[in-house]
Design a protein around this motif. Structure first.
Motif, short mmCIF file in Angstrom:
data_model
loop_
_atom_site.label_atom_id
_atom_site.label_comp_id
_atom_site.label_asym_id
_atom_site.label_seq_id
_atom_site.Cartn_x
_atom_site.Cartn_y
_atom_site.Cartn_z
N GLN A 5 0.85 -1.19 0.00
CA GLN A 5 0.00 0.00 0.00
C GLN A 5 0.88 1.24 0.00
O GLN A 5 1.92 1.27 0.66
CB GLN A 5 -0.88 0.05 1.26
N LEU A 23 -11.03 8.33 -0.43
CA LEU A 23 -10.21 7.15 -0.69
C LEU A 23 -9.27 7.35 -1.87
O LEU A 23 -8.28 6.63 -2.02
CB LEU A 23 -11.11 5.94 -0.97
N TRP A 27 -3.53 10.62 0.85
CA TRP A 27 -4.17 10.62 2.17
C TRP A 27 -3.34 11.52 3.08
O TRP A 27 -2.27 11.11 3.55
CB TRP A 27 -4.22 9.21 2.74
N PRO A 34 -5.74 5.24 6.82
CA PRO A 34 -6.99 5.49 6.11
C PRO A 34 -7.78 6.62 6.77
O PRO A 34 -7.89 6.67 8.00
CB PRO A 34 -7.75 4.16 6.23
N TYR A 36 -10.63 7.28 7.92
CA TYR A 36 -11.93 6.70 8.27
C TYR A 36 -12.95 7.73 8.73
O TYR A 36 -14.16 7.50 8.65
CB TYR A 36 -11.74 5.64 9.37
N TYR A 44 -16.68 3.60 -1.40
CA TYR A 44 -15.83 2.43 -1.65
C TYR A 44 -15.90 1.91 -3.07
O TYR A 44 -14.86 1.64 -3.70
CB TYR A 44 -16.18 1.31 -0.67
N ARG A 87 -4.38 -0.71 -1.10
CA ARG A 87 -4.70 0.31 -0.11
C ARG A 87 -6.21 0.39 0.10
O ARG A 87 -6.69 0.39 1.25
CB ARG A 87 -4.15 1.67 -0.57
N SER A 90 -7.56 -3.14 1.70
CA SER A 90 -7.28 -3.36 3.12
C SER A 90 -8.08 -2.40 3.99
O SER A 90 -8.51 -2.74 5.09
CB SER A 90 -5.78 -3.20 3.39
N THR A 91 -8.31 -1.19 3.48
CA THR A 91 -9.13 -0.23 4.21
C THR A 91 -10.57 -0.73 4.32
O THR A 91 -11.17 -0.69 5.40
CB THR A 91 -9.11 1.13 3.49
N THR A 94 -11.08 -4.33 6.36
CA THR A 94 -10.99 -4.13 7.81
C THR A 94 -12.37 -3.80 8.37
O THR A 94 -12.79 -4.33 9.40
CB THR A 94 -9.99 -3.01 8.13
N TYR A 404 -12.67 3.64 12.48
CA TYR A 404 -13.86 3.32 11.70
C TYR A 404 -15.09 3.06 12.54
O TYR A 404 -16.20 2.94 12.01
CB TYR A 404 -13.59 2.11 10.81
N ILE A 443 -3.61 -3.52 7.64
CA ILE A 443 -4.00 -2.42 6.74
C ILE A 443 -2.81 -2.07 5.84
O ILE A 443 -2.98 -1.72 4.68
CB ILE A 443 -4.46 -1.19 7.55
#
Length: 692
Positions: A5, A23, A27, A34, A36, A44, A87, A90-91, A94, A404, A443
Motif C-alpha cells: 500500500q 479514498l 491521504w 486510512p 476513516y 468504496y 490500499r 485493506s481499508t 478491515t 472506523y 492495513i
C-alpha cells in the motif's frame, strides 16, 4: 498483484471526483492511515473501480513488456503493481468484517466478483505467466539473493496453483469456479451474521437469577439499547454464550442460549447456509481435479508444512484418542454432580455449568470471583508489559488517528530506543455488525521495497460492560487477547524486503505458531500478579492464583474434543471426491460425529453451518493448523522453561529474529529449526494439555 500500500504522502493530481472521495488520491492523514473519519460506504465502490482499472493496466504493462524478462521488470514490478487497490481493499475489508452494516455488505457483494475477475485475469494471464516461468526455469543463473529466490519461487507457485499452467479450457473453468466461490463465501458470511443477530435471546429477571453481576448488567444494558428495557439480551456469540452456560443455574435458560448459539446458520429460514456449503464443497472438488490433485485437502496441504492430509490426520488422531478417554472421565464427574440436582440425562447445555462446579470443588475456584480480578484494561496492560519484557517494545496510545467505529483504539509501537515500528488498531468489543470470532488483519504490511511501515488490526468480540462498569473477561478471553496480539507482532515486526513475503504471509499451519506461543505468557505468575487486580486495586490472592494455574489442564478432554472434531470433519469433508445429489451438511456432520464417538454432550467447537474458518475464512482443509502449530508452540515455550527464565533475553531475541521478523522469506520449517534447533513432536502438546 502486489499486496503493498502507498504511504499516502505522494503528490498526485487530484480530479474533482477524487477530491470528493477521500479514498482517492493522497491521504493527508497522520502516518498515512486510512481517513476513516471522512470515508462513507458510498465511497468504496468507485474507489475500487478506479483501483482495479489501475491494477489491470499495471499488470498488462508487465505482461506486454517487449524486453526480455528480468527479476526487476517482472517479479519486482508485480510487487509494485496494484498498490492503490491494496490500499483501498485493506481499508475496506478491515471494516467489512468489523462493521458489516447493510451498506458495507452491499459494497462487499458488489466488489467480490470484480476482485475475483481481476485475480483470475492476472493469475491466468499466459503472457505474464510465461515471463515468470522463464525466470523460474533459469533461476540458478540469475544471481538472486535468498529472499529474491524465495519470492520468485513463491510467485511461480502462486501462478501454477491458480491454474496458469493448465489448458485454456481448464483455465476458463477455474476462473469461473473462483468467481463463484468468492460470491458464495460472501453469501455464507452475510447469512451467518444475519442469523446470529436473529438468534438474539431476551431473558427475564428470573432466568438470569444467579448470574454474576457483570453479566446481568451488560445484558440489561444491551436489552435497553435494543428497546426492551427490563429484559436481558444475550447475543448468539461465543463471548456471551460460554460465560452464560458456565454460570447460569437456570437449566431452561441455558438450553435457550445453547440452541441460539449452536444452531446459527442451521435454522429453517432464509439464513440457512446449507446450500452454500454444498456448492462450495462441490466447486472445491472440481477445482482440485482440474489442478491434478486427488482431493481439495491434497491440493491445499501440498503447500503447507504438513504436506499431506495423512500427516495432518496422524497428528489429530494422536491427540484425539487420549483426549476422548479424558473426556469420558470428565463426563462421569459431571454426571455424578448433576445427579445431585436430579439430572440423569446430562445435555450439552449442562456441561460447562457442571464442569465449573467440579472445578470449583477440585480447585476451590469460582469463575465469577476470578473474573473480578481479570479486568480488560489490566489484561491489556499485561499484554503490553509482556511485549516490553520479551522484545523491548513500548506501546503509546494515539488519539489523533481516525477510526472506523466507536471503541476502536490505536497504539504506536516503538523499539526500545524510541524509534517507531508501526501502528496497532485494537477493536476488542462486540457490536451487532461485527462478524463472530477473533482475528488479525493488516492495513499496511512492512516492507523495504516501498519503505512502508506496518498497520495491523486486532478484533475480538468481548461483551461490552454496562456504562460506568469495568469490562471483566475470562482467562480464555485473555488468552485470545494475547493470541491475536501474537499475530499482530508477526505483522508488525517483519523485516521482509518484499510485500508478498512480509509478516503473516506464511503457510496456514505455521502462521498460528507466533500467535499461540505468545499465549503462554498470560499464565505466567509474575504477569498475573502484576495485573490481575480487583476494583479496589488489590492483587489476585495467592491461593486463587495458584489454583487458577493448577486448573489449566482441567476440562481439557472437553475442549480438545470440541476443537479436534471440527478439525477432523474439516479434513474429512475436503477429502471427499464427490458429493451425492442429496448431500446434507447437517446429516453428514451427525454421521461423522457418531463414527468418531464424540459424546453428544460435547459436540464441535464449530459446527459446519457456522464454520466461518472453512467457508468464509481461508481455512478450508486447514483447521488442523491450530493443532499442528500447538505442537510447535508447546515445544517452543518449553525452550524458555528450560532456560530457567521465561523472559530470557537471548531466547526472546532469537524468537524475534528467527520467527517474527522473517515472514515467508524462507521455508517455515527452517524458521522453526533456527529457533528451536529441531522440529517438535506431539509430546509437548499432550503435556501442555495435561493428556500425558
Amino acid at each position: 498483484m502486489g499486496c503493498s500500500q502507498p504511504n499516502g504522502n505522494q503528490s498526485t493530481p487530484v480530479s474533482a471526483e477524487q477530491s470528493a472521495n477521500p479514498l482517492m488520491g493522497a491521504w493527508n492523514t497522520p502516518d498515512g492511515v486510512p481517513p476513516y473519519d471522512l470515508i462513507r460506504a458510498e465511497h468504496y465502490e468507485a474507489a475500487f473501480d478506479q483501483a482495479i482499472a489501475a491494477a489491470r493496466e499495471q499488470n498488462q504493462a508487465i505482461a506486454n513488456n517487449t524486453d526480455e524478462p528480468t527479476f526487476e521488470n517482472t517479479i519486482e514490478a508485480m510487487e509494485r503493481s496494484g498498490r492503490e487497490l491494496s490500499r483501498v481493499a485493506s481499508t475496506f475489508f478491515t471494516v467489512a468484517s468489523a462493521d458489516a452494516t447493510p451498506a458495507n455488505q452491499a459494497v462487499q457483494k458488489a466488489i467480490a466478483p470484480k476482485l475475483a475477475r481481476l485475480s483470475n485475469e492476472t493469475m491466468l494471464d499466459q503472457a505474464l505467466f510465461q515471463r515468470v516461468d522463464t525466470l523460474f526455469n533459469k533461476r540458478a543463473e540469475l544471481g538472486l539473493n535468498p529472499e529474491q529466490a524465495r519470492l520468485l519461487e513463491q510467485t511461480h507457485k502462486r501462478f501454477v496453483r491458480a491454474g496458469a499452467a493448465l489448458s485454456e479450457e481448464a483455465r476458463t473453468r477455474v476462473a469461473a469456479i473462483n468467481e463463484e466461490m468468492a460470491n458464495l463465501g460472501v453469501q455464507f458470511g452475510q447469512k451467518l451474521l444475519a442469523d446470529q443477530k436473529a438468534n438474539d435471546v431476551f431473558l427475564t429477571a428470573a432466568e438470569v437469577e444467579g448470574l454474576p453481576a457483570d453479566q446481568v448488567g451488560a445484558a440489561a444494558a444491551a436489552a435497553e439499547a435494543a428497546g426492551k428495557a427490563g429484559q436481558y439480551l444475550f447475543p448468539a456469540t461465543r463471548s456471551a454464550a460460554e460465560p452464560f452456560l458456565t454460570a447460569a443455574p437456570n437449566r431452561d435458560a441455558r438450553e435457550k442460549i445453547w440452541r441460539a448459539f449452536t444452531f446459527r446458520g442451521d435454522n429453517a429460514n432464509e439464513n440457512n447456509t446449507s446450500a452454500e456449503i454444498k456448492r462450495l464443497v462441490e466447486l472445491r472438488i472440481e477445482r482440485a481435479k482440474l489442478m491434478g490433485a486427488a482431493t481439495h485437502a491434497d491440493f491445499v496441504l501440498s503447500d503447507a508444512m504438513a504436506k499431506t492430509p495423512a500427516a495432518a490426520m496422524d497428528l489429530l488422531m494422536a491427540v484425539y484418542t487420549p483426549a476422548l478417554e479424558r473426556a469420558k472421565e470428565e463426563l462421569a464427574d459431571i454426571q455424578a454432580l448433576a445427579a445431585k440436582d436430579g439430572i440423569t440425562d446430562v445435555q450439552p447445555w449442562d456441561w460447562r455449568y457442571y464442569a465449573e462446579q467440579v472445578r470449583s470443588e477440585r480447585f476451590a475456584l469460582n469463575e465469577a470471583e476470578v473474573k473480578q480480578y481479570m479486568p480488560m484494561d489490566g489484561m491489556v496492560a499485561a499484554m503490553f508489559e509482556t511485549t516490553q519484557k520479551l522484545f523491548g517494545l513500548t506501546v503509546h496510545e494515539r488519539k489523533d488517528i481516525p477510526v472506523y467505529a466507536d471503541g476502536v483504539r490505536v497504539f504506536e509501537i516503538r523499539e526500545a530506543d524510541g524509534s517507531k515500528i508501526g501502528l496497532f488498531y485494537a477493536d476488542w468489543f462486540a457490536r451487532p455488525t461485527k462478524r463472530p470470532g477473533a482475528w488479525m488483519n493488516s492495513i499496511r504490511v512492512p516492507n523495504g521495497l516501498l519503505g512502508e511501515s506496518p498497520i495491523v488490526v486486532n478484533n475480538q468480540n468481548i461483551t461490552p460492560p454496562a456504562a460506568g462498569e469495568r469490562a471483566l473477561i475470562s482467562l480464555d478471553e485473555a488468552q485470545t487477547l494475547f493470541h491475536e496480539f501474537g499475530h499482530g507482532l508477526h505483522g508488525l515486526l517483519s523485516k521482509a524486503h518484499y510485500p508478498s513475503l512480509s509478516g503473516t504471509a506464511v503457510a496456514r499451519d505455521f502462521v498460528e505458531f507466533p500467535s499461540q506461543v505468545y499465549e503462554h505468557w498470560i499464565t505466567e505468575p509474575t504477569i498475573l500478579q502484576a495485573h490481575a487486580r480487583n476494583a479496589a486495586g488489590e492483587p489476585m490472592p495467592t491461593a486463587m492464583l495458584e489454583s487458577l494455574l493448577k486448573a489449566q489442564t482441567f476440562n481439557q478432554g472437553f475442549s480438545t474434543i470440541q476443537q479436534l472434531s471440527s478439525a477432523i470433519l474439516d479434513m474429512r469433508l475436503h477429502q471427499l471426491t464427490e458429493l451425492p445429489a442429496d448431500f446434507d451438511a447437517g446429516k453428514w456432520e451427525a454421521e461423522q460425529l457418531r463414527e468418531l464417538g464424540v459424546p453428544e454432550q460435547i459436540g464441535m467447537r464449530h459446527r459446519l453451518p457456522h464454520f466461518s474458518h472453512i467457508f468464509d475464512g481461508g481455512y478450508s482443509a486447514s483447521y488442523y493448523a491450530y493443532t499442528w502449530a500447538e505442537a510447535m508452540d508447546a515445544d517452543g515455550f518449553d525452550a524458555f522453561k528450560e532456560a530457567g527464565n521465561v523472559f530470557d533475553p537471548e531466547l526472546a531475541a532469537k524468537l524475534r529474529r528467527e520467527v517474527y521478523e522473517v515472514g515467508n522469506t524462507r521455508d517455515p520449517a527452517e524458521s522453526y529449526k533456527a529457533f528451536r534447533g529441531r522440529m517438535p513432536s506431539a509430546d509437548a502438546l499432550l503435556r501442555n494439555r495435561g493428556l500425558k
